[in-house]
Scaffold this motif. Structure first.
Motif, mmCIF file in Angstrom:
data_model
loop_
_atom_site.group_PDB
_atom_site.id
_atom_site.type_symbol
_atom_site.label_atom_id
_atom_site.label_comp_id
_atom_site.label_asym_id
_atom_site.label_seq_id
_atom_site.Cartn_x
_atom_site.Cartn_y
_atom_site.Cartn_z
ATOM 1 N N TRP A 138 6.593 -13.033 -15.174
ATOM 2 C CA TRP A 138 7.043 -12.921 -13.785
ATOM 3 C C TRP A 138 7.565 -11.517 -13.511
ATOM 4 C CZ3 TRP A 138 6.752 -14.555 -9.120
ATOM 5 C CH2 TRP A 138 7.765 -14.303 -8.187
ATOM 6 N N ARG A 139 8.294 -10.968 -14.461
ATOM 7 C CA ARG A 139 8.896 -9.657 -14.270
ATOM 8 C C ARG A 139 7.830 -8.582 -14.075
ATOM 9 N NH1 ARG A 139 12.801 -6.670 -18.707
ATOM 10 N NH2 ARG A 139 13.118 -4.759 -17.524
ATOM 11 N N PHE A 140 6.767 -8.673 -14.863
ATOM 12 C CA PHE A 140 5.727 -7.639 -14.797
ATOM 13 C C PHE A 140 4.536 -8.077 -13.964
ATOM 14 C CE2 PHE A 140 7.834 -6.384 -18.850
ATOM 15 C CZ PHE A 140 8.317 -5.171 -18.387
ATOM 16 N N GLU A 190 3.619 -7.388 -11.218
ATOM 17 C CA GLU A 190 2.980 -6.288 -10.483
ATOM 18 C C GLU A 190 1.919 -5.583 -11.338
ATOM 19 O OE1 GLU A 190 3.219 -5.092 -7.541
ATOM 20 O OE2 GLU A 190 5.113 -5.656 -6.616
ATOM 21 N N LEU A 191 2.046 -5.706 -12.625
ATOM 22 C CA LEU A 191 1.135 -4.960 -13.506
ATOM 23 C C LEU A 191 -0.001 -5.818 -14.034
ATOM 24 C CD1 LEU A 191 3.725 -2.874 -15.554
ATOM 25 C CD2 LEU A 191 2.491 -2.227 -13.486
ATOM 26 N N LYS A 204 -3.014 -6.753 -13.429
ATOM 27 C CA LYS A 204 -4.259 -6.593 -12.665
ATOM 28 C C LYS A 204 -5.457 -6.646 -13.602
ATOM 29 C CE LYS A 204 -2.488 -6.855 -9.004
ATOM 30 N NZ LYS A 204 -1.250 -7.074 -9.605
ATOM 31 N N ALA A 241 4.235 -12.226 -3.128
ATOM 32 C CA ALA A 241 4.057 -12.106 -4.571
ATOM 33 C C ALA A 241 3.987 -13.478 -5.223
ATOM 34 C CB ALA A 241 5.200 -11.295 -5.179
ATOM 35 N N VAL A 242 4.748 -14.394 -4.660
ATOM 36 C CA VAL A 242 4.799 -15.729 -5.245
ATOM 37 C C VAL A 242 3.421 -16.375 -5.207
ATOM 38 C CG1 VAL A 242 5.838 -18.003 -5.074
ATOM 39 C CG2 VAL A 242 7.197 -15.982 -4.555
ATOM 40 N N VAL A 266 0.903 -14.760 -7.648
ATOM 41 C CA VAL A 266 1.064 -15.158 -9.039
ATOM 42 C C VAL A 266 0.687 -16.615 -9.216
ATOM 43 C CG1 VAL A 266 2.764 -15.526 -10.868
ATOM 44 C CG2 VAL A 266 2.746 -13.404 -9.579
ATOM 45 N N HIS A 315 18.959 -3.102 -13.019
ATOM 46 C CA HIS A 315 19.224 -4.544 -12.965
ATOM 47 C C HIS A 315 20.304 -4.889 -11.952
ATOM 48 C CE1 HIS A 315 22.446 -3.388 -15.779
ATOM 49 N NE2 HIS A 315 23.070 -4.423 -15.277
ATOM 50 N N HIS A 323 13.950 -4.387 -8.037
ATOM 51 C CA HIS A 323 13.850 -5.777 -8.486
ATOM 52 C C HIS A 323 12.455 -6.088 -8.998
ATOM 53 C CE1 HIS A 323 17.821 -6.739 -7.279
ATOM 54 N NE2 HIS A 323 17.611 -6.445 -6.007
ATOM 55 N N ASP A 324 11.873 -5.172 -9.755
ATOM 56 C CA ASP A 324 10.569 -5.355 -10.388
ATOM 57 C C ASP A 324 9.419 -5.480 -9.393
ATOM 58 O OD1 ASP A 324 11.929 -5.323 -12.769
ATOM 59 O OD2 ASP A 324 12.107 -7.508 -12.862
ATOM 60 N N GLN A 325 9.652 -5.108 -8.137
ATOM 61 C CA GLN A 325 8.549 -5.159 -7.180
ATOM 62 C C GLN A 325 8.351 -3.797 -6.539
ATOM 63 O OE1 GLN A 325 9.703 -8.929 -5.094
ATOM 64 N NE2 GLN A 325 7.496 -8.923 -4.720
ATOM 65 N N MET A 326 7.084 -3.492 -6.235
ATOM 66 C CA MET A 326 6.785 -2.176 -5.688
ATOM 67 C C MET A 326 7.364 -2.056 -4.273
ATOM 68 S SD MET A 326 5.231 -1.499 -8.385
ATOM 69 C CE MET A 326 4.894 0.225 -8.122
ATOM 70 N N SER A 346 11.528 -1.688 -17.710
ATOM 71 C CA SER A 346 11.049 -1.747 -16.325
ATOM 72 C C SER A 346 10.345 -0.458 -15.923
ATOM 73 C CB SER A 346 12.225 -1.982 -15.369
ATOM 74 O OG SER A 346 12.688 -3.285 -15.481
ATOM 75 N N GLN A 353 7.923 0.769 -17.011
ATOM 76 C CA GLN A 353 6.475 0.541 -16.978
ATOM 77 C C GLN A 353 5.998 0.211 -15.571
ATOM 78 O OE1 GLN A 353 5.138 -1.585 -20.957
ATOM 79 N NE2 GLN A 353 6.933 -2.594 -20.129
ATOM 80 N N ILE A 354 6.842 -0.520 -14.833
ATOM 81 C CA ILE A 354 6.440 -0.919 -13.484
ATOM 82 C C ILE A 354 6.461 0.300 -12.562
ATOM 83 C CG2 ILE A 354 6.916 -2.465 -11.556
ATOM 84 C CD1 ILE A 354 8.420 -4.276 -13.514
ATOM 85 N N ARG A 383 3.577 2.360 -13.356
ATOM 86 C CA ARG A 383 2.325 1.607 -13.397
ATOM 87 C C ARG A 383 1.498 2.001 -14.618
ATOM 88 N NH1 ARG A 383 2.097 -1.750 -9.500
ATOM 89 N NH2 ARG A 383 0.053 -2.456 -10.177
ATOM 90 N N ALA A 412 -2.214 -3.566 -6.343
ATOM 91 C CA ALA A 412 -2.822 -4.841 -5.973
ATOM 92 C C ALA A 412 -3.935 -4.650 -4.950
ATOM 93 C CB ALA A 412 -1.758 -5.776 -5.430
#
Lengths: 514, 345
Positions: A507-509, A511-512, A514, B2-3, B6, B198, B219-222, B284, B286-287, B290, B330
């Protein structure tokens, strides 16, 4: 790095293998039950002999039950008094005999044999010699009258039966029904019976008749388990083998469950040199946990369950270990939930400690109490923050406050339910205080939501680990099979090398992905 | 949004995609990066900020000036002297982590002190806070701690439009002396002026080669703009970029720790200052960039055994970042500005 990985994997696998191996040996070789509620019937069997000595050499030969494929004797005891004891086994019948002897017994004497036995003989197949075809034997040759009577009766039996099976049925029926005096062959049976009395005499005639027709048969003597009591009667029956099947004929009615003591037409006790012999056979049924039965079996020989087991410890110590060995289960669950799922908790092993605390209160009460006390404690903690107290005194105030609240709850509940009140008083205070302190720090330094998240995570893991740790089956398995600790240890070693993502990190990642 | 996205992808599919993109989790960070590269005996150099300051100063890496250290009640008497700085100061626990227990004082105010969040506090409150620090409330395992009183950074206006209160900093992840990731961390109203992700801080990826900001996350979102100032976060040039990379690279030489997060602040007058080192930097980053960490770490591993000097390692870092492919957004666009320019006409 790869080396340490291989090392860890090998160690983990070795621990798991070793634990599982010991577990399997105990289950399959020693017969430990896997289910906690498995019980087994144990029979307390006793032969009690009382008699007067005559001041001359005395000798008592007594048949004893013998073990076989369906029956074992974990415990046997002889009460010999001054008598000498000699045990023999007859080669042909496998009968076991105790021979008690004494040179000059006087006045009343007592001999006793007690045994604990497991299993019944009802399922025991007849010995191999019964399955072979037998030669016909000429009977009653010495006595022409008996011989004549036998030939008339058995010849007629043969005519009136279709095969060996109906022949055997008919022979047994007529042997025992002559008592009614109305049977056609009552006279012949009476002639054959001459000099013999009781059931054994008739069974012996039936046995010889079957034997004459080439059907292997034997007389068996024992007790009916359905009649278990202080004084049970010795019963006699006939066992024969026909067309690949075992048959048993019970003249006293089919008991369904029975217990053979000896074979053959002889009496239970053959005695010489004594008077006033009183024989008592006692039989009592007991249901024991199978695991106790298995544990007590064996005669002191070194066995693997002596090493991997707590049963040699004092009872109070055993009780401690009963609880202690379940903690690794909770800890393993915690490791899994943290490393694979990604639960956030207050403190590392705090949730398992809370889970142990739940043992005292049961789950729902524990959760309610815990949440309430934490909420109250947090409120106090934030109030104390304003007073600017130092850390240790502040912790102390929280502890005292928790004790007071718990005392209040206990007093309030005493009227309604004594049990709840009592269990609360054992609720570990220190765990609560530490939880409150940690939570308040997270609350202040991170955020309220983070504190609540970690608090809920802790309570969730505490609940799960409590349910696992308090489960009867889990407790039984861990206590009777402590080698499973090796398996848990191996699992933790393997989980310690898990480098994949946690469920929460998916869930945390997100966004990645893909 | 996002929900639902996923929700459509299966859990296993997500797992595989993340694996394919080289994204690593906490487990792997601990086992493959922290444990083998950061020997426990050296961790005190980063866990204790006083130690960090000492080794950094020894190697001429600029750090915020230390005004004083409070170790026990006796040092408390010298407190007014330590706090005698009109420009303010910062009180922090030497062994605190994740920004816990840090107290930023703007300067004296009517016999008391004014905090960064505008509150006026008395000397007693400050003493209480220091006592909390000394009793180990913010340190690992609750062990007794020291309180540091140091220069309050006057942060460079270059990030002024994308910060809300507090001090933005630049986090550089360094593997055996090679900078491999950089991220600009911006405080928000939600994070209470702290730059910790965090707590709701914003993380913006920074291109190692140029020092230009890339994409941003909270919060881990772009995200595209700062949540408080609404200012676009992309394409801001971090000043002193080469100095920052050099400071990060040399932090390895002075500590010997093979996997660290180097936190650097930009001071208006003094330039980049090393604020602290982190022996277990978060993932984080990494996010924000990207980029899955594994791809870049694998590439860096080719150079780690060559005993290069700091300047060479910075060159390697710049060339590496150019060669690593970024995980596409995305909606398929490479950068945010592309979308903006397309939308403009």
């Amino acid at each position: 790095m790869m080396n340490s990985l291989r090392h860890a994997l090998l160690l983990g696998a070795a621990l798991i293998l070793a634990g599982v191996a010991v577990f399997l040996i105990k289950v399959f070789s020693l017969g430990y039950p896997v289910a906690s509620d498995a019980t087994e019937t144990v029979w307390d069997f006793e032969i009690f002999l009382e008699f007067d000595g005559r001041d001359e050499p005395a000798r008592l030969e007594v048949y004893l039950p013998a073990g076989d494929v369906a029956r074992t004797f974990p415990q046997e005891q002889f009460y010999n008094g001054p008598f000498g004891l000699n045990l023999t086994t007859e080669t042909e019948t496998r009968n076991r005999k105790a021979i008690w002897t004494y040179r000059y017994p006087s006045n009343r004497k007592v001999l006793r044999y007690t045994a604990q036995t497991i299993g019944e003989t009802g399922a025991t197949p007849l010995p191999d010699s019964f399955t072979k075809a037998q030669n016909k034997a000429a009977l009653f040759e010495a006595d022409p009258i008996k011989r004549q009577a036998f030939i008339v009766w058995s010849g007629d039996l043969r005519r009136r039966s279709a095969d060996d099976l109906s022949f055997a049925d008919l022979a047994l029926k007529e042997t025992f029904e002559t008592r009614t005096e109305s049977e056609q062959y009552a006279d012949e049976i009476a002639v054959l019976l001459e000099g013999r009395t009781g059931v054994i005499g008739r069974l012996e005639i039936a046995r010889q008749t079957l034997r004459d027709a080439g059907i292997p048969a034997r007389i068996a003597n024992g007790v009916y388990l359905t009649e278990a009591r202080r004084r049970v009667d010795i019963r006699h029956w006939l066992e024969y083998h026909l067309d690949g099947k075992d048959y048993r004929y019970f003249p006293d009615g089919d008991p369904a469950r029975f217990f053979t003591i000896w074979y053959g037409p002889d009496d239970l006790v053959t005695a010489r040199g004594i008077d006033e012999l009183d024989i008592q056979i006692a039989l009592q049924e007991r249901r024991n946990a199978t695991v106790d039965v298995v544990r007590q079996s064996g005669n002191g020989a070194p066995r693997i369950d002596k090493v991997f087991g707590f049963n040699e410890l004092p009872l109070t110590t055993q009780l401690v270990y009963k609880v202690l060995v379940t903690i690794p289960v909770g800890i393993t669950i915690l490791v899994f939930l943290r490393q694979f799922i990604g639960f956030k908790t207050l403190g590392t092993f705090m949730p398992v400690l809370i889970g142990i605390a739940f043992r005292e209160t049961a789950l729902i009460n524990g959760l309610l109490l815990f949440s309430t006390l934490i909420a109250l404690g947090l409120a106090l903690r934030f109030y104390l923050e304003r007073l600017q107290l130092l850390l240790v005194p502040r912790l102390a105030v929280v502890v005292i406050f928790i004790v007071m609240v718990m005392a209040g709850v206990t007093i309030a509940l005493t009227g309604s339910s004594q049990a709840i009140g009592l269990s609360i008083s054992l609720f570990p205070i220190v765990i609560l205080t530490m939880t409150i302190e940690r939570m308040s720090i997270v609350w202040e330094e991170s955020s309220a939501s983070e504190a609540i998240k970690q608090g809920l995570g802790s309570l969730a893991i505490a609940s799960v680990s409590y349910l696992a740790m308090s489960n009867d089956q889990v407790e039984y398995l861990m206590y009777q099979f402590p080698e499973l600790l090796l398996v848990l240890m191996g699992l933790c070693v393997l989980m310690g090398r898990y480098t994949g993502l946690r469920l929460s990190e998916l869930w945390r990642f997100r966004e990645l992905a893909k | 949004m996002a929900v639902s996205r996923v929700g459509e992808i299966t859990m296993l599919g997500t797992y595989r995609a993340l694996r394919r993109n080289g994204v690593i989790g906490i487990n792997e960070r601990n086992l493959r990066l922290v444990n083998p590269n950061n020997p426990r005996r050296l961790m005190n150099l980063v866990n204790d900020k006083l130690e960090t300051k000492r080794v950094a100063e020894f190697a001429d890496i600029p750090v915020p000036e230390l005004f004083g250290v409070v170790r026990d009640a006796r040092d408390m008497r010298k407190l007014p002297e330590m706090m005698d700085h009109a420009d303010g100061f910062v009180i922090k626990p030497a062994q605190g982590s994740q920004g816990k227990g840090i107290f930023v004082v703007d300067g004296p105010l009517k016999g008391g002190w004014r905090l960064a969040n505008g509150r006026r506090v008395s000397l007693d409150v400050i003493k209480f806070q220091i006592n909390n620090i000394l009793s180990g409330m913010y340190s690992l395992g609750g062990q007794p701690d020291k309180a540091l009183i140091e220069y309050r950074v006057k942060f460079d206006d270059v990030f002024g439009k994308v910060s809300f209160k507090g001090v933005p900093d630049i986090r550089v992840i360094v593997l055996k002396g090679i900078p491999v990731f950089a991220m600009l961390r911006l405080p928000t109203a939600e994070s209470d002026g702290k730059a910790n992700l965090h707590k709701g801080g914003v993380g913006v990826g920074v291109d190692l080669a140029t020092g230009l900001t890339l994409r941003a996350m909270q919060h881990d979102q772009m995200i595209e703009t700062h949540p408080d100032t609404a200012h676009p976060l992309e394409n801001i040039q971090a000043p002193y970029w080469d100095d920052i990379l050099m400071m990060a690279a040399r932090s390895y030489d002075v500590t010997g720790l093979g996997y660290i997060g180097v936190d650097i602040v930009l001071d208006r007058e003094k330039g980049p200052l090393l604020l602290e080192l982190n022996g277990r930097p978060g993932i984080s980053i990494q996010i924000a960039n990207r980029i899955g960490m594994r791809s870049i770490l694998d590439k860096a591993a080719h150079y780690t055994d060559k005993k290069l000097d700091a300047a060479k390692r910075v060159e390697v870092a710049k060339s590496l970042s150019a060669s690593v492919e970024k995980i596409p957004m995305a909606d398929g666009r490479e950068t945010l500005s592309e979308a903006t320019t397309q939308a403009a006409p």
